[in-house]
Design an enzyme around this catalytic site. Structure first.
Site, PDB file in Angstrom:
ATOM      1  N   GLU A 128       3.798  -4.801  12.386  1.00  0.00           N
ATOM      2  CA  GLU A 128       2.750  -3.781  12.195  1.00  0.00           C
ATOM      3  C   GLU A 128       1.709  -4.407  11.285  1.00  0.00           C
ATOM      4  OE1 GLU A 128       2.391  -0.976  13.631  1.00  0.00           O
ATOM      5  OE2 GLU A 128       4.354  -0.590  14.507  1.00  0.00           O
ATOM      6  N   ASN A 136       0.802  -1.232   0.000  1.00  0.00           N
ATOM      7  CA  ASN A 136       0.000   0.000   0.000  1.00  0.00           C
ATOM      8  C   ASN A 136       0.837   1.285   0.000  1.00  0.00           C
ATOM      9  OD1 ASN A 136       0.720  -0.611   2.617  1.00  0.00           O
ATOM     10  ND2 ASN A 136      -1.211   0.056   3.519  1.00  0.00           N
ATOM     11  N   GLU A 162       6.666   1.372  16.056  1.00  0.00           N
ATOM     12  CA  GLU A 162       7.490   2.048  15.053  1.00  0.00           C
ATOM     13  C   GLU A 162       7.433   3.539  15.339  1.00  0.00           C
ATOM     14  OE1 GLU A 162       6.106   0.354  11.152  1.00  0.00           O
ATOM     15  OE2 GLU A 162       8.217  -0.190  11.010  1.00  0.00           O
ATOM     16  N   CYS A 171      -3.677   0.923   6.546  1.00  0.00           N
ATOM     17  CA  CYS A 171      -3.908   0.134   7.771  1.00  0.00           C
ATOM     18  C   CYS A 171      -4.743   0.931   8.762  1.00  0.00           C
ATOM     19  CB  CYS A 171      -2.576  -0.277   8.384  1.00  0.00           C
ATOM     20  SG  CYS A 171      -1.444   1.092   8.670  1.00  0.00           S
TER      21      CYS A 171
END
Ligand code: NAD
Length: 468
Positions: A241, A145, A448, A275
């Site tokens: 993630e 993405n 992150e 996401c």
């Protein structure tokens, strides 16, 4: 020779195989990319392993300067990278340009970070310092993405912390990443950054390899589970993630005219393939119809077309599998009695679906319970502030969530109980390199961004020095 080759040990190399990269707006192959064999993955890991001792010993200022130079390369080549990005990923060109600007900004921020050193005891008996040392070879694996941004999220902190890296893009979006590889080839010493492509077949090899110390992964929860298993034998450090099914809770005191376009944007960025996109929109009774009408009116005017064309607001889904999945979710919502406005494919080539506004829908419908990852906005009715939390939290995911209200205290009270790594008030998907990003529940493990994210690329090393 493929149109784009891979970066291994400081050299651009052809692959044992080749990927044909499809433009999702035309369904035509527009480029070929080198694809690695296991032997080439092994070479990349060896190159990273060989480069590690010298790289990790460099003063951190030198490593930061190299990450800053990678940021310069992205800035200087943003137009070309964005052009290729739109061709393979499908997002409108301005969004691809935005991804390059974000990438540059994240890399510049990482270039200012240093792992923290703490003194946890300093008395007559001893001085105890907690340092953070690099881990070794990192494997970075990313989704389709945001190919370049996600690559930077791995490469930047890995390098600043003193690690070397083998990065792997998704098989449907390797072209811009390999262009990036070519551009940064000479910026870091050979072997410090290696970028290889696969056909969805090297993940297990890379994530179980004994010479790999850490895996930093962005992708689906299912693949995250596989990585935990394949990396278990060597107890690798993991940052995962994963997916999300973010709620946006719209309380009945909002100004619908102001809020509807913001939530629409938060759901429709990158054709909903984010996401942290708003994926379940809970709207309180009193304003439900007004909100549904506002969303439907916005959706009607959206230009859905090839991302390379000026004026396109929503591009195609990135690949056929995702296209079929989203169409299937829309069909199942209709069968379950939901009302769907839009959500159509007009039969032209390309994986196009127009924005779907879905009403008369609730938990138990697949389009609400599953991560759609597409141009879908389910509007779910709720009655009271008390009832909403249990419903909002009834998901395996917990990446983000937002509350919308003109009363800050009321919004804050609802937000307090949302079980997610990030909770926004009157905004959604607002992120930044200085803001830690973590998934709750099955949205991930680890963090992150920020110093917390950098710390994940390091090992704690305690110096405990007696004074007596
Ligand atoms: P995916 O899990 O199918 O693929 C991601 C990457 O994993 C690809 O590079 C793929 O080749 C690789 N892979 C496949 N099998 C593997 C294996 N066994 N071992 C190791 N790697 C393997 O995900 P996707 O469909 O490309 O991406 C969409 C998903 O990513 C969504 O769920 C989305 O929410 C999530 N995502 C999460 C974040 C985040 O930061 N939390 C960001 C972007 C996307």
């Amino acid at each position: 020779m493929s149109d784009y080759s891979m970066l291994i040990g400081g050299k651009m190399v052809d692959g044992a195989g080749e990927l044909k990269v499809v433009n999702p707006a035309t369904e035509e192959v527009f480029a070929t990319v080198a694809c690695a064999s296991e032997a080439q993955a092994e070479q990349a890991i060896k190159a990273a392993k060989d480069a590690f001792p010298a790289w990790s010993k460099k003063p951190i200022e030198e490593r930061q300067a190299i990450v800053a130079k990678i940021a310069d390369v992205v800035r200087d080549n943003a137009d070309e990278l964005a052009r290729v990005m739109t061709l393979e990923q499908g997002k409108p060109l301005p969004e691809s340009q935005g991804e390059m600007a974000w990438t540059e900004g994240y890399l510049r921020h990482y270039a200012t970070l240093s792992p923290e050193v703490k003194v946890v005891q300093d008395d007559d008996a001893a001085r105890v310092e907690v340092h953070r040392k690099p881990l070794g070879v990192v494997v970075g694996i990313v989704a389709w993405n945001f190919p370049i941004l996600l690559a930077a999220w791995k490469i930047g902190p890995a390098l600043v912390a003193g690690n070397t890296i083998v990065l792997k893009p998704a098989p449907t979006t390797p072209a811009a990443t390999m262009k990036f590889a070519e551009l940064i080839k000479d910026v870091a010493p050979p072997g410090v950054v290696n970028i290889i492509a696969d056909n969805n077949d090297l993940g297990a090899y890379l994530t179980s390899h004994p010479d790999v110390a850490k895996v930093s992964f962005t992708g689906s929860a299912d693949t995250g589970r596989k990585i935990m298993k394949s990396s278990a034998d060597t107890l690798k450090r993991l940052t995962l993630e994963l997916g999300g099914n973010d709620v946006a809770i719209v309380l009945d005191d909002v100004n619908v005219g102001e809020v509807a376009p913001k939530i629409f944007d938060a759901a429709m960025l990158n054709c909903g393939q984010v996401c942290m996109a708003a994926k379940r929109i809970y709207v309180q009774d009193k304003i439900y119809d007004e909100m549904a009408n506002a969303m439907t009116a916005i959706a009607k005017d959206i230009v859905v077309d090839d991302g390379s064309k000026q004026g396109t607001r929503v591009g195609p889904l990135q690949n056929r599998m995702q296209f079929e999945k989203v169409k299937g979710l829309i069909d199942s919502a209709k069968k379950e009695g939901a009302t769907v406005t839009g959500g159509e494919s007009d039969g032209r080539p390309g994986y196009f679906i127009s924005p779907a506004i879905v009403t008369n829908v609730k938990e138990g419908n697949r389009i609400v319970d599953e991560e759609q990852f597409g141009p879908v906005i389910p509007l779910i009715r709720f009655h009271s502030d008390e009832e909403i939390i249990e419903r909002a939290n009834a998901s395996q995911y917990g990446l983000g969530g937002s509350v919308w209200s003109s009363n800050f205290d009321r919004a804050r009270q609802v937000a307090e109980d949302i079980d997610a790594g990030t909770v926004w008030i009157n905004q959604h998907i607002t992120i930044g390199p200085h803001i830690p990003m973590a998934g709750a529940k099955q949205s991930g493990i680890g963090v992150e961004q920020g110093l917390e994210g950098l710390a994940e690329f390091t090992q704690v090393r305690v110096f405990n020095m007696a004074k007596a």
